[in-house]
Design a protein around this motif. Structure first.
Motif, PDB file in Angstrom:
ATOM      1  N   ILE A 221      -1.891  -5.175  -0.447  1.00  0.00           N
ATOM      2  CA  ILE A 221      -0.759  -5.398  -1.342  1.00  0.00           C
ATOM      3  C   ILE A 221      -1.278  -5.659  -2.752  1.00  0.00           C
ATOM      4  CG2 ILE A 221       1.193  -6.911  -1.849  1.00  0.00           C
ATOM      5  CD1 ILE A 221      -0.105  -6.768   1.695  1.00  0.00           C
TER       6      ILE A 221
ATOM      7  N   ASN B 158       0.280  -0.957  -0.872  1.00  0.00           N
ATOM      8  CA  ASN B 158       1.641  -1.260  -1.302  1.00  0.00           C
ATOM      9  C   ASN B 158       1.644  -1.864  -2.699  1.00  0.00           C
ATOM     10  OD1 ASN B 158       3.047  -1.001   1.546  1.00  0.00           O
ATOM     11  ND2 ASN B 158       1.225  -2.255   1.840  1.00  0.00           N
TER      12      ASN B 158
ATOM     13  N   VAL C 212       3.813  -3.828  -5.341  1.00  0.00           N
ATOM     14  CA  VAL C 212       4.956  -4.722  -5.162  1.00  0.00           C
ATOM     15  C   VAL C 212       5.338  -5.404  -6.471  1.00  0.00           C
ATOM     16  CG1 VAL C 212       5.839  -6.730  -3.908  1.00  0.00           C
ATOM     17  CG2 VAL C 212       4.237  -5.154  -2.779  1.00  0.00           C
TER      18      VAL C 212
ATOM     19  N   HIS D 162      -2.807  -3.237   5.869  1.00  0.00           N
ATOM     20  CA  HIS D 162      -2.056  -3.083   4.622  1.00  0.00           C
ATOM     21  C   HIS D 162      -2.713  -3.871   3.508  1.00  0.00           C
ATOM     22  CE1 HIS D 162       1.559  -0.745   5.515  1.00  0.00           C
ATOM     23  NE2 HIS D 162       1.476  -1.253   6.730  1.00  0.00           N
TER      24      HIS D 162
ATOM     25  N   GLY E  20       4.643  -1.667   5.831  1.00  0.00           N
ATOM     26  CA  GLY E  20       4.237  -2.021   4.479  1.00  0.00           C
ATOM     27  C   GLY E  20       5.199  -3.005   3.834  1.00  0.00           C
TER      28      GLY E  20
ATOM     29  N   SER F 106       4.226  -6.722   2.773  1.00  0.00           N
ATOM     30  CA  SER F 106       4.455  -7.110   1.377  1.00  0.00           C
ATOM     31  C   SER F 106       5.263  -8.398   1.284  1.00  0.00           C
ATOM     32  CB  SER F 106       5.163  -5.982   0.625  1.00  0.00           C
ATOM     33  OG  SER F 106       4.379  -4.815   0.592  1.00  0.00           O
TER      34      SER F 106
ATOM     35  N   PHE G 208       0.250  -6.788  -6.333  1.00  0.00           N
ATOM     36  CA  PHE G 208       1.415  -7.284  -7.059  1.00  0.00           C
ATOM     37  C   PHE G 208       1.335  -6.840  -8.520  1.00  0.00           C
ATOM     38  CE2 PHE G 208       1.244 -10.231  -3.454  1.00  0.00           C
ATOM     39  CZ  PHE G 208       2.569 -10.170  -3.026  1.00  0.00           C
TER      40      PHE G 208
ATOM     41  N   VAL H 201       9.088  -2.253  -3.512  1.00  0.00           N
ATOM     42  CA  VAL H 201       7.824  -1.826  -2.908  1.00  0.00           C
ATOM     43  C   VAL H 201       7.706  -0.308  -2.957  1.00  0.00           C
ATOM     44  CG1 VAL H 201       6.373  -1.820  -0.834  1.00  0.00           C
ATOM     45  CG2 VAL H 201       7.811  -3.810  -1.333  1.00  0.00           C
TER      46      VAL H 201
ATOM     47  N   THR I 120       4.808   2.626  -1.603  1.00  0.00           N
ATOM     48  CA  THR I 120       3.650   2.652  -0.705  1.00  0.00           C
ATOM     49  C   THR I 120       2.914   3.981  -0.704  1.00  0.00           C
ATOM     50  OG1 THR I 120       4.707   1.029   0.753  1.00  0.00           O
ATOM     51  CG2 THR I 120       2.897   2.319   1.691  1.00  0.00           C
TER      52      THR I 120
END
Length: 279
Positions: free
Chosen positions: A166, A197, A199, A164, A225, A229, A168, A209, A211
């Motif tokens: 992430i 993901n 976020v 995964h 996910g 996250s 932000f 979130v 995805t």
């Protein structure tokens, strides 16, 4: 003719089939057919229920593009409700074998003997870059810059059963999910591809979130996910150990124990049972 059930967890939908229904069938090819939303039943993924020599039951998972996934967080909740309510496993605590290891499941059972909620021990996330894997000189890949087209993106990558990444953001924009998601999924630094993901941290107990799933595209929810996250946000001190997560298909509750194990709790719903006339 194949008997199946269709279920969803927070809008992430699946076809579930018992192994005895499809003896000798190529699972990958069948997944592509049944998951097709125009010429098949339509789903984000397919699961097969098999006997296990190592635990109470075995979950085999395939994405809608026919690729096999090691694990699926929303999928395992649906799978657990399925095997309990179909009488395959009649305990409220049991073990499920997956390619990402054996997962402990705890069910909340109502007075009608139906499953109301499912709690899954998702295990410990792995941050070591070579295990995810990420091609980098860094030992871990947290808050690192990757180039995507003409943009520079700050990304964090974690193995939560499956890879995964992430991102932000201050606001989740659906256009970014569709545009950046597939580019990051197949970025050169991810030799096995990655889930992506997006976020938005609202506060230390609540995040949003959205995805882009490896092998499936944009989905309404991704259990692994969401767990990845929350752990990434916790690692960066954005949130605490107990977090409510809003996804397009609903809500999930995630908490991290003192041993850094991640637990996911949520519901699962039956949509229908049916017969698939395989061609």
């Amino acid at each position: 003719m194949i008997n199946f059930s269709k279920m969803h967890g927070a809008g992430n939908d699946f076809i579930i089939i018992k192994a005895e229904e499809i003896k000798g069938v190529d699972y990958s090819m069948l997944a592509r057919k049944v998951c097709d939303r125009h010429f098949g039943i339509g789903a984000d993924g397919m699961m097969v229920v098999e006997d296990s020599q190592r635990s109470d039951i075995k979950m085999i998972y395939y994405n809608s593009d026919g690729s096999q996934g090691e694990m699926c967080g929303n999928g395992i909740r649906c799978f657990s409700k399925f095997v309990y309510e179909k009488g395959i496993v009649k305990r409220d605590v049991f073990l499920v074998e997956t390619l990402a290891g054996i997962k402990e499941v705890k069910l909340t059972i109502g007075d009608d003997d139906l499953v109301e909620k499912i709690l899954v021990d998702m295990g410990k996330p792995i941050l070591k870059a070579e295990s995810i894997p990420v091609i980098t000189q860094k030992e871990i890949f947290i808050n690192e810059i990757i180039k995507v087209g003409d943009s520079k993106i700050i990304a964090s990558s974690i193995l939560m059963g499956v890879p995964h990444t992430i991102i932000f953001v201050n606001e989740i924009k659906e256009n970014d999910v569709y545009k950046l998601g597939p580019q990051i999924e197949k970025h050169d630094i991810y030799p096995k591809n990655t889930n992506v993901n997006f976020v938005n941290v609202i506060n230390n107990r609540f995040i949003e979130v959205d995805t882009w799933e490896r092998g499936a595209g944009k989905t309404l929810a991704c259990g692994t996910g969401v767990c990845a996250s929350v752990y990434a946000a916790y690692h960066l001190k954005y949130v605490g150990k107990s977090v409510d997560v809003h996804v397009p298909g609903g809500r999930l509750n995630i908490y991290i124990d003192d041993d850094n194990r991640v637990f996911m709790e949520g519901t699962a719903k039956f949509i229908c049972d049916g017969k698939y006339y395989s061609s």
